[in-house]
Design an enzyme around this catalytic site. Structure first.
Site, mmCIF file in Angstrom:
data_model
loop_
_atom_site.group_PDB
_atom_site.id
_atom_site.type_symbol
_atom_site.label_atom_id
_atom_site.label_comp_id
_atom_site.label_asym_id
_atom_site.label_seq_id
_atom_site.Cartn_x
_atom_site.Cartn_y
_atom_site.Cartn_z
ATOM 1 N N ASN A 13 57.579 34.379 47.597
ATOM 2 C CA ASN A 13 56.379 33.453 47.868
ATOM 3 C C ASN A 13 55.860 32.752 46.532
ATOM 4 O O ASN A 13 55.399 33.374 45.499
ATOM 5 C CB ASN A 13 54.988 34.373 48.297
ATOM 6 C CG ASN A 13 54.027 33.398 48.674
ATOM 7 O OD1 ASN A 13 54.051 32.052 48.607
ATOM 8 N ND2 ASN A 13 52.564 34.026 48.832
ATOM 9 N N LYS A 15 53.673 30.511 45.908
ATOM 10 C CA LYS A 15 52.247 30.214 46.088
ATOM 11 C C LYS A 15 52.018 28.698 45.740
ATOM 12 O O LYS A 15 52.873 27.957 46.273
ATOM 13 C CB LYS A 15 51.586 31.292 45.212
ATOM 14 C CG LYS A 15 51.774 32.620 45.763
ATOM 15 C CD LYS A 15 50.682 33.671 45.176
ATOM 16 C CE LYS A 15 51.092 35.039 45.666
ATOM 17 N NZ LYS A 15 50.128 35.893 44.962
ATOM 18 N N HIS A 105 48.590 35.470 54.966
ATOM 19 C CA HIS A 105 48.632 36.187 53.572
ATOM 20 C C HIS A 105 47.282 36.341 53.264
ATOM 21 O O HIS A 105 46.080 35.574 53.609
ATOM 22 C CB HIS A 105 49.299 35.004 52.604
ATOM 23 C CG HIS A 105 49.465 35.704 51.512
ATOM 24 N ND1 HIS A 105 48.514 36.059 50.283
ATOM 25 C CD2 HIS A 105 50.587 36.300 50.752
ATOM 26 C CE1 HIS A 105 48.936 36.445 49.327
ATOM 27 N NE2 HIS A 105 50.253 36.644 49.775
ATOM 28 N N GLU A 107 45.612 35.656 51.112
ATOM 29 C CA GLU A 107 44.757 34.321 49.846
ATOM 30 C C GLU A 107 44.281 33.531 51.057
ATOM 31 O O GLU A 107 43.474 32.944 50.721
ATOM 32 C CB GLU A 107 45.752 33.939 48.808
ATOM 33 C CG GLU A 107 46.172 34.730 47.801
ATOM 34 C CD GLU A 107 47.334 34.665 46.976
ATOM 35 O OE1 GLU A 107 47.399 35.464 46.197
ATOM 36 O OE2 GLU A 107 47.997 33.770 47.503
ATOM 37 N N GLU A 177 50.472 44.192 52.588
ATOM 38 C CA GLU A 177 50.244 43.799 51.325
ATOM 39 C C GLU A 177 48.762 44.297 50.911
ATOM 40 O O GLU A 177 47.950 43.792 51.486
ATOM 41 C CB GLU A 177 50.282 42.296 50.977
ATOM 42 C CG GLU A 177 51.605 41.460 51.156
ATOM 43 C CD GLU A 177 51.549 40.389 50.702
ATOM 44 O OE1 GLU A 177 52.268 39.877 49.667
ATOM 45 O OE2 GLU A 177 50.959 39.414 51.335
ATOM 46 N N GLY A 183 48.885 40.512 42.806
ATOM 47 C CA GLY A 183 48.653 39.888 41.535
ATOM 48 C C GLY A 183 47.704 40.452 40.362
ATOM 49 O O GLY A 183 47.407 40.087 39.494
ATOM 50 N N SER A 223 52.383 43.085 43.699
ATOM 51 C CA SER A 223 52.803 43.355 42.304
ATOM 52 C C SER A 223 54.301 43.844 42.362
ATOM 53 O O SER A 223 54.604 44.728 41.514
ATOM 54 C CB SER A 223 51.910 44.276 41.632
ATOM 55 O OG SER A 223 50.531 43.492 41.381
#
Length: 263
Positions: A13, A15, A105, A107, A177, A183, A223
């Site tokens: 991904n 992003k 996701h 985010e 996740e 991150g 991560s």
């Protein structure tokens, strides 16, 4: 480690990194060695997921090499086929370029107010249009620390993964996740991730049966690096990874290589 009946997936991904020119040059750098590596191992595939504006640029690089184990994915889509939905991308548009789409996701859920219900609509649309959905679920740090992980996962599975047609359910991919690990450099422990993914398979069994639950791929994300990937994919219920920051570096090739070594 994935079973012989489940093909492992390492998805990258990207992003909001790399516009068309940069995406093209980076893809040109990693696609040849990555594709050659994957061609030797039929039980793994890799999916590159650049920003929407860069999909065509990366598609052109992939088409120039024609590696069958290397695919293109989108990071999001809307569930309607067309209409007055400014800024959105329809499943039919995604299908012209991609095999896969990331949905839900964290985010997207955090910054754009996506819900389990909207993610489910998108997943149903993806399956209808022959796209492979990678559906993301996971708990926030406060939920993790409060011991609510199982409760959160139970709700997300029941609502994000509901009402799938039985004939398409095996095409679903789930990415666990934990939001607190994305991150941050704080990956979940392999044992902790494995326990949650076992729960996901059990819940999926209750909804769609043991055959479907045994066939779906469940990935870990959060991560992921070349230093820790082997510990995750060595576990029997983890079928690969959804890689974030490390996917926009040449180290992504090493993540795939180490996954292959464990298989």
């Amino acid at each position: 480690m994935t079973t012989p009946t489940r093909t492992a997936i390492i998805a990258g991904n990207w992003k909001m990194h790399y516009g068309p020119r940069k995406a093209s040059s980076f893809a040109a750098e990693i696609v040849p060695p990555l594709g050659m590596l994957l061609q030797q191992h039929p039980h793994i595939l890799s999916i590159l997921c650049p920003p929407t504006i860069s999909l065509t640029s990366v598609r052109e690089v992939l088409d120039a090499h024609l590696f069958s184990r290397l695919e293109l994915g989108a990071q999001n889509m809307y569930y309607e086929e067309k209409g007055a939905f400014t800024g959105e991308t329809s499943p039919t548009m995604v299908r012209e370029l991609c095999s896969t789409v990331i949905l839900g996701h964290s985010e997207r859920r955090t910054y754009f107010c996506e819900t389990d219900e909207s993610v489910n609509k998108k997943a149903l649309a993806a399956l209808h249009h022959r796209l492979r959905p990678i559906i993301c679920i996971g708990e926030r740090e406060d939920e993790h620390e409060a011991g609510k992980t199982e409760e959160v996962i139970h709700y997300q599975v029941q609502h994000s993964l509901a009402n799938f047609p039985q004939q398409h359910v095996k095409e679903v991919v789930i990415a666990y996740e934990p939001i607190w690990a994305i991150g941050t450099g704080k990956a979940a422990t392999p044992e902790g991730a494995g326990k949650v993914i076992q729960l996901i398979r059990k819940l999926f069994t209750d909804m769609y049966g043991i055959e479907a639950a045994s066939a779906i791929r469940v990935l870990y994300g959060g991560s992921v690096t070349s230093e820790n990937i082997a510990q995750f994919v060595a576990l029997p219920d983890i079928d690969g990874a959804l890689v974030g920051g490390a996917s926009i570096k040449p180290d992504f090739i090493e993540i795939v290589r180490k996954t292959i070594e464990v298989m």
